[in-house]
Structure formats: structure tokens, C-alpha cells
Design an enzyme around this catalytic site. Structure first.
Site, mmCIF file in Angstrom:
data_model
loop_
_atom_site.group_PDB
_atom_site.id
_atom_site.type_symbol
_atom_site.label_atom_id
_atom_site.label_comp_id
_atom_site.label_asym_id
_atom_site.label_seq_id
_atom_site.Cartn_x
_atom_site.Cartn_y
_atom_site.Cartn_z
ATOM 1 N N LYS A 170 -24.411 17.703 16.382
ATOM 2 C CA LYS A 170 -24.961 16.615 15.499
ATOM 3 C C LYS A 170 -24.099 16.306 14.392
ATOM 4 O O LYS A 170 -23.998 16.859 13.783
ATOM 5 C CB LYS A 170 -26.284 17.186 14.962
ATOM 6 C CG LYS A 170 -27.485 17.318 15.783
ATOM 7 C CD LYS A 170 -28.576 18.235 15.207
ATOM 8 C CE LYS A 170 -29.817 18.834 16.186
ATOM 9 N NZ LYS A 170 -30.414 20.113 15.676
ATOM 10 N N CYS A 225 0.696 -1.219 -0.008
ATOM 11 C CA CYS A 225 0.097 -0.034 -0.289
ATOM 12 C C CYS A 225 0.760 1.190 -0.028
ATOM 13 O O CYS A 225 0.168 2.368 -0.200
ATOM 14 C CB CYS A 225 -1.077 0.143 1.377
ATOM 15 S SG CYS A 225 -1.872 -1.712 1.555
HETATM 16 P P1 FAD Z 1 -0.051 -10.053 -1.606
HETATM 17 O O1 FAD Z 1 0.029 -9.246 -0.402
HETATM 18 O O2 FAD Z 1 -0.119 -9.602 -3.066
HETATM 19 O O3 FAD Z 1 0.965 -11.093 -1.354
HETATM 20 C C1 FAD Z 1 1.092 -12.324 -2.451
HETATM 21 C C2 FAD Z 1 2.493 -12.605 -2.312
HETATM 22 O O4 FAD Z 1 2.506 -13.931 -2.952
HETATM 23 C C3 FAD Z 1 3.526 -11.912 -3.406
HETATM 24 O O5 FAD Z 1 4.617 -11.349 -2.765
HETATM 25 C C4 FAD Z 1 3.882 -12.826 -4.416
HETATM 26 O O6 FAD Z 1 5.120 -12.539 -4.876
HETATM 27 C C5 FAD Z 1 3.516 -14.110 -3.618
HETATM 28 N N1 FAD Z 1 3.579 -15.166 -4.572
HETATM 29 C C6 FAD Z 1 2.361 -15.420 -5.496
HETATM 30 N N2 FAD Z 1 2.534 -16.866 -6.157
HETATM 31 C C7 FAD Z 1 3.283 -17.301 -5.430
HETATM 32 C C8 FAD Z 1 3.946 -18.635 -5.489
HETATM 33 N N3 FAD Z 1 3.638 -19.520 -6.214
HETATM 34 N N4 FAD Z 1 4.902 -19.163 -4.486
HETATM 35 C C9 FAD Z 1 5.674 -18.198 -3.719
HETATM 36 N N5 FAD Z 1 5.040 -17.031 -3.510
HETATM 37 C C10 FAD Z 1 4.114 -16.567 -4.496
HETATM 38 N N6 FAD Z 1 -5.203 -2.500 0.184
HETATM 39 C C11 FAD Z 1 -5.805 -1.679 0.905
HETATM 40 O O7 FAD Z 1 -6.636 -2.079 1.681
HETATM 41 N N7 FAD Z 1 -5.465 -0.214 1.346
HETATM 42 C C12 FAD Z 1 -4.343 0.429 0.392
HETATM 43 O O8 FAD Z 1 -4.113 1.467 0.443
HETATM 44 C C13 FAD Z 1 -3.894 -0.355 -0.767
HETATM 45 N N8 FAD Z 1 -2.982 0.140 -1.447
HETATM 46 C C14 FAD Z 1 -2.440 -0.781 -2.501
HETATM 47 C C15 FAD Z 1 -1.367 -0.453 -3.216
HETATM 48 C C16 FAD Z 1 -0.724 -0.997 -4.197
HETATM 49 C C17 FAD Z 1 0.363 -0.476 -5.096
HETATM 50 C C18 FAD Z 1 -0.989 -2.530 -4.446
HETATM 51 C C19 FAD Z 1 -0.369 -3.149 -5.405
HETATM 52 C C20 FAD Z 1 -2.001 -2.995 -3.552
HETATM 53 C C21 FAD Z 1 -2.601 -2.287 -2.757
HETATM 54 N N9 FAD Z 1 -3.810 -2.758 -1.502
HETATM 55 C C22 FAD Z 1 -4.454 -1.907 -0.964
HETATM 56 C C23 FAD Z 1 -4.037 -4.061 -1.947
HETATM 57 C C24 FAD Z 1 -3.604 -5.017 -1.013
HETATM 58 O O9 FAD Z 1 -2.238 -4.739 -0.821
HETATM 59 C C25 FAD Z 1 -3.777 -6.416 -1.071
HETATM 60 O O10 FAD Z 1 -5.206 -6.519 -1.193
HETATM 61 C C26 FAD Z 1 -3.133 -7.660 -0.160
HETATM 62 O O11 FAD Z 1 -1.911 -7.385 -0.030
HETATM 63 C C27 FAD Z 1 -3.508 -8.699 -0.519
HETATM 64 O O12 FAD Z 1 -3.081 -9.688 0.184
HETATM 65 P P2 FAD Z 1 -2.514 -11.035 -0.213
HETATM 66 O O13 FAD Z 1 -1.878 -11.946 0.707
HETATM 67 O O14 FAD Z 1 -3.742 -12.010 -0.954
HETATM 68 O O15 FAD Z 1 -1.489 -11.006 -1.486
#
Ligand code: FAD
Length: 549
Positions: free
Chosen positions: A438, A45
Site C-alpha cells: 500500500k 537549474c
Molecule cells: P530563460 O531560460 O531564462 O532564457 C531567457 C534567455 O533570454 C536568457 O538567456 C536571456 O539572456 C535571453 N534574453 C532576454 N532578453 C533578450 C533579448 N532582448 N534579446 C536576446 N536575448 C534575450 N526551474 C525548474 O523547473 N527547476 C529548477 O531546478 C530550476 N532551477 C533554477 C535555478 C536557477 C538559478 C534559475 C535562475 C532558474 C531555475 N529554474 C528552475 C527556472 C528555469 O530555469 C526557468 O523557468 C526557465 O529557464 C525559463 O525559460 P525561458 O526560456 O523563459 O527563460
């Protein structure tokens, strides 16, 4: 008994939160977290703000590292390790060390998938050219920063007007670049309602962002090593030193699909309320998971950091043998757009329409704090609720101050099953510089509850065209305000003269009153209704009319 072995795929929001929580719940489990990139637990983020040099140090984005996970939580973190396949029968995964290329097999008792989203790559010619970036990882930000410096970049095209596109546009501008923002839809933040974006569009332009709305990029071209030419469907060509693709993402379901896990109708991995997939030994959390929209009850994708973290915790608790449940998500989000804040919780009007959910709405423009204290700023607030019982459904707000506070309060009420009547009653803190006795949240509740009780029924500008029975539109502002600009067909009966001019208003026809924002017209509606006239309040008054016309 041997301790259970839990493997986690993805080491950022959902994965890292699951790993750390699991250790707190189960000291014995063997926890291994694989991350294909070079960093774990980094602040996605914050990435746009590092590009903009607001967050100066890259290290600030690294919230934790493998050593910290090892020392503090006894978790084995393997960065630069990609999980490439799952064998659910054998309960193993295949892991590739992305540096050495070595492939190993790791066994699990429980597997947690948190691989996040995959960027959408639109079929645009030249999308993979040098100088076209995404901003999803720390290496991405490094590449953008280096490009800006080494090429002395002076201009950029941001493709996509969602929240990441807006944050990138602001941050590139902050670095002094000329920024063009291209969005396919006729509005930025396409998930929100269009009338809420009018002010955002104006503000972006004020800040020097060249908006191209309703425009699709067809091709990215340009000489080797030279500036890019971004060709739009409109025929326009934008020249820039770099382009940022910010057109959104999709659940990264490659592994899950290949392993035969059930994929839901939204395209995410189907999960139950304990974040279990169709295989009881495999959990999915974060952007990859299909979850329940807690308001509509429908399946949904909510790719946000808060839900990802909470899902990680729920999965950890369940793995540790607790009875945790994820109760769904309602898409509560906020974005800063230069001096404006845009915040939302729940489905927008257009999403509710699409889902066939009945709703009523209120618009209002309260100050963030009392007007007599210097610096009060209006908040454009829209609240949607269920007509039959006033159950709160969603809210959106735009303004310069106090926006996220109101949306957070409403979001909390929604989560607790609150109604507009609860909104009337909710007790919030107040001193002149912070709010009002309010509060805007109470005010929205009063307006909505007045409607449901029949004290001041609401109507809307978008009802005017379809209204049967030809309502009379009465502008209750003072004559000089009316003369300065009014709605075609409206008559002017100022509130200050209303009691003396009741004879001029019909009793056999609806009378739709409006003023500047809806407050004086509310008073007028009360006068008229107590005199046997079927009066209604045009919600949001002229302010809303100007945004919707
Ligand atoms: P991620 O946090 O994306 O983590 C997934 C990880 O899995 C990645 O690092 C990837 O490399 C790894 N991976 C993938 N496939 C494999 C594999 N096969 N083997 C090993 N590792 C793997 N959300 C908000 O609520 N507020 C915000 O202000 C906000 N700003 C954002 C700004 C940006 C630029 C971005 C990109 C996203 C933002 N988000 C925000 C969204 C938020 O970051 C995501 O919703 C959240 O990080 C999702 O979590 P996750 O664990 O699903 O995936």
C-alpha cells in the site's frame, strides 16, 4: 514559395526548445535565434551547484552551443545579440551586437519571445554594491566563484528563501562558508503551506544555516573592499563577505510592452493555448508568458523549466502547422534542502483559499518504504482535493527519500483529471526497499476516500478553535504516550481499551480522535462510528499538531 523566417528571442529553455523542435517539424524554415548573453541552452537549474563546486566544470552547464545548433539542426544562433525593439507592422526586429555595438534590422514571418524573467531589484540601499551577486547566468556563477576564492570569503548572506535562495544557501555551506538566510515571510518556500516548512527550518538550522525569518533587509553597507553589513528591519546587522540576492523575478516583458502586445493581469504576456500573443505572428513562451493554471483555470505565471520547454515545443508545432495545444501548468516542483527533499504540485492551501476554491485535505506520515526493511524514512505528505467529488487539486511532501516519486505520481493523476478514488486504485511498483504494497499514494487515497464515503470523516487541528458543538478530543494512544505529552483538554481512551470503554464516550457530541499520525485513530473512529458515536479523525495526529502549534 519562399521558406518562412522564424526569429526567436532568448536562447535557453523555451527558445532553444522551440528552435530545435521547429527544425524537426519543418526542414525548410529559416530559424534564427538571438541570445543577448554569451551562451545558449545552458543549465540555469545547475548554476547553484556550480557555485557549490558540486558541478565542477563550467562546461558541464553548457548543454549545447551555436556550432551544435548549426551542425545538427541548421539553426542560426547569434549569441551576444540583443533584440532591442519589435516593429509588428513591418514585421522586423532591431538587433544589437553587444560586442561591436552594431545595430541591424531583421525581418520575420513569425517571432517567438522567450526572454525569461527579470530579477526583482528591491529598493534596498546598497543592493548594487560590490560583493552583492545574483545567480541567474553562467557569468554570475563565475563572478561568485572568483569572489569566494580571491577574497577568501568565509561568510555569506542569502537574501530570499525561495528555492534558488535555499539552493544557494546549501551550496555556499557546502563550500565551507558561514551562511545566513534572510526571508521576509515567516517561512522559507513562501508559496508552500507553513506547516510543511517546520521540518525544513529545523533541518536548515541543523546544517548550520542561520535563519532570519520574517526579517526584511533594509540596507547593505560596509567599507570599500571590506565585508558587507546587511542591516535588517529588526535592527540586527549581519556581517558577511558576500551577499546573494535571490528574491525572485518578474516576466521580462519590456520588448512585448514596447511593441504593444497585450499584457495579462498577472504581468506576463497574454497568450492563448497555442502560445500565441495578441498578435497572431508573435508567440511567447517560458517565464515571460501568462498561461492558464490547469487546476484553478485562472491566469498564472509558472516560471519553471518543464513548462517553458513544453511551451516551446507547442509554439514550434503550431508554427509548423500542427494543432498542438498547451494545456496549462500546475507548478510541479522539487527542491533539495541538504538531506531533505521538498516537492509540490498544484496550488497550496493558502493559494486555494485566496482563489476561493473549496477543498478538503489529508495529512499523513507514511514511510518511503516498508518499516521492516532497514532505513525507512517518513514522508510528510499533504494532499488537497475537491470535497464534492474527490477531484485531486494538489499535494506537498517533505522527507528524506521517495518524496519526488510520490509527488510525480500525484501530479500525473492530477493531469489526467484523477480523483482520490483513483489514488486508492493506482498500481505502483513495490519491493521492500522501494515502497509498500500500500504505497503512500494509495494510503493518501484511502484516507481521503474514507472521508468522502463517510467511513472516517476528517477533521483538522485548525478546526479545533472554531469548532461549534464543542467536540470531545480523544487521544487513543497508550497511557505512557499520553503522559509523555498531550493536547490540552484531550482525554485518553487508548485504542486497545476502546471497545470496553464505549460508555465513557458521548453520543450527543462529536468525538475527535487522534493518535501519533492518524492510523490508530482511524481504527478507533471505525469502532466508534459502528457503535453510534459521531467520531472523526484528526488528520496527521500529534505529528501534525506539533507542526501547526
Ligand atoms: P530563460 O531560460 O531564462 O532564457 C531567457 C534567455 O533570454 C536568457 O538567456 C536571456 O539572456 C535571453 N534574453 C532576454 N532578453 C533578450 C533579448 N532582448 N534579446 C536576446 N536575448 C534575450 N526551474 C525548474 O523547473 N527547476 C529548477 O531546478 C530550476 N532551477 C533554477 C535555478 C536557477 C538559478 C534559475 C535562475 C532558474 C531555475 N529554474 C528552475 C527556472 C528555469 O530555469 C526557468 O523557468 C526557465 O529557464 C525559463 O525559460 P525561458 O526560456 O523563459 O527563460
Amino acid at each position: 514559395m519562399a521558406s518562412k523566417r522564424v526569429l526567436i528571442v532568448g536562447g535557453v529553455a523555451g527558445g532553444a526548445s522551440c528552435a530545435a523542435r521547429l527544425r524537426r517539424m519543418d526542414e525548410e524554415a529559416e530559424i534564427v535565434m538571438f541570445e543577448k548573453g554569451p551562451y545558449v541552452s545552458f543549465a540555469n537549474c545547475g548554476l547553484p551547484y556550480h557555485v557549490g563546486d558540486v558541478i565542477k566544470e563550467e562546461g558541464s552547464l553548457q548543454v549545447a552551443n551555436p556550432t551544435l545548433f548549426r551542425n545538427r539542426f541548421n539553426i542560426d544562433v547569434r549569441v551576444n545579440h540583443e533584440v532591442t525593439a519589435i516593429d509588428r507592422e513591418a514585421k522586423t526586429v532591431e538587433v544589437c551586437d553587444t560586442h561591436s555595438g552594431e545595430v541591424t534590422t531583421e525581418s520575420y514571418d513569425t517571432l517567438v519571445l522567450s526572454p525569461g524573467s527579470k530579477p526583482i531589484i528591491p529598493p534596498i540601499k546598497g543592493v548594487d554594491r560590490e560583493g552583492v551577486f545574483r545567480c541567474l547566468t553562467i557569468p554570475d556563477t563565475k563572478a561568485i566563484r572568483e569572489w569566494i576564492v580571491s577574497r577568501q570569503a568565509r561568510s555569506a548572506v542569502v537574501i530570499g528563501g525561495g528555492y534558488i535562495g535555499l539552493e544557494m544557501a546549501e551550496n555556499l555551506r557546502h563550500r565551507g562558508l558561514e551562511v545566513m538566510l534572510v526571508e521576509m515571510q515567516p517561512q522559507v518556500m513562501p508559496l508552500l503551506d507553513p506547516e510543511m516548512m517546520t521540518e525544513v527550518h529545523a533541518h536548515l538550522q541543523e546544517k548550520g544555516i542561520h535563519l532570519r525569518l520574517g526579517a526584511q533587509v533594509q540596507e547593505i553597507d560596509g567599507p570599500e573592499g571590506g565585508p558587507l553589513t546587511v542591516r535588517l528591519g529588526t535592527g540586527e546587522e549581519l556581517e558577511a563577505d558576500l551577499a546573494i540576492m535571490a528574491v525572485g523575478g518578474r516576466p521580462n516583458t519590456d520588448l512585448a510592452k514596447a511593441a504593444g502586445l497585450e499584457i495579462g493581469t498577472t504581468g506576463g504576456v497574454a497568450t492563448d493555448d497555442q502560445m500565441r500573443t495578441s498578435d497572431p505572428n508573435v508567440f511567447a513562451v517560458g517565464d515571460v508568458a501568462e498561461i492558464k493554471d490547469s487546476i484553478t483555470g485562472r491566469k498564472a505565471l509558472v516560471p519553471l523549466a518543464g513548462p517553458a520547454n513544453r511551451q516551446g515545443r507547442v509554439a514550434a508545432d503550431v508554427i509548423a502547422g500542427r494543432e498542438a495545444k498547451f494545456r496549462g501548468a500546475q507548478s510541479t516542483a522539487v527542491v533539495g534542502v541538504f538531506d531533505l527533499t521538498v516537492a509540490t504540485t498544484g496550488s497550496s492551501e493558502k493559494q486555494l483559499r485566496r482563489a476561493g476554491v473549496p477543498f478538503q485535505k489529508v495529512y499523513l506520515f507514511p514511510g518511503n518504504h516498508v518499516g521492516y526493511y532497514p532505513g525507512a524514512q517518513p514522508i510528510h505528505l499533504k494532499v488537497l482535493f475537491r470535497p464534492k467529488d474527490g477531484q485531486l487539486l494538489s499535494a506537498q511532501a517533505v522527507g528524506r527519500a521517495g518524496v519526488e516519486k510520490r509527488i510525480d505520481v500525484i501530479a500525473t493523476l492530477i493531469q489526467m483529471g484523477g480523483t482520490v478514488f483513483d489514488m486508492e486504485e493506482v498500481e505502483l511498483c513495490y519491493a521492500p526497499q522501494f515502497g509498500a504494497a500500500k504505497d503512500p499514494v494509495n494510503m493518501a487515497g484511502f484516507i481521503a476516500a474514507n472521508h468522502l464515503r463517510g467511513d472516517s470523516p476528517l477533521t483538522h487541528w485548525d478546526d479545533v478553535a472554531e469548532a461549534e458543538g464543542d467536540p470531545l478530543i480523544v487521544d487513543v494512544r497508550e497511557p505512557e504516550e499520553f503522559e509523555a505529552g498531550h493536547v490540552e483538554g484531550a482525554i485518553n481512551v487508548p485504542l486497545s481499551q476502546m471497545r470496553d470503554r464505549l460508555d465513557e464516550l458521548p453520543k450527543d457530541r462529536e468525538v475527535w480522535c487522534h493518535c501519533g499520525v492518524g492510523q490508530r485513530s482511524y481504527y478507533a473512529v471505525r469502532v466508534l462510528r459502528q457503535n453510534g458515536i459521531d467520531a472523526r479523525n484528526l488528520s496527521g495526529g500529534m505529528n501534525e499538531y506539533m507542526r501547526q502549534k
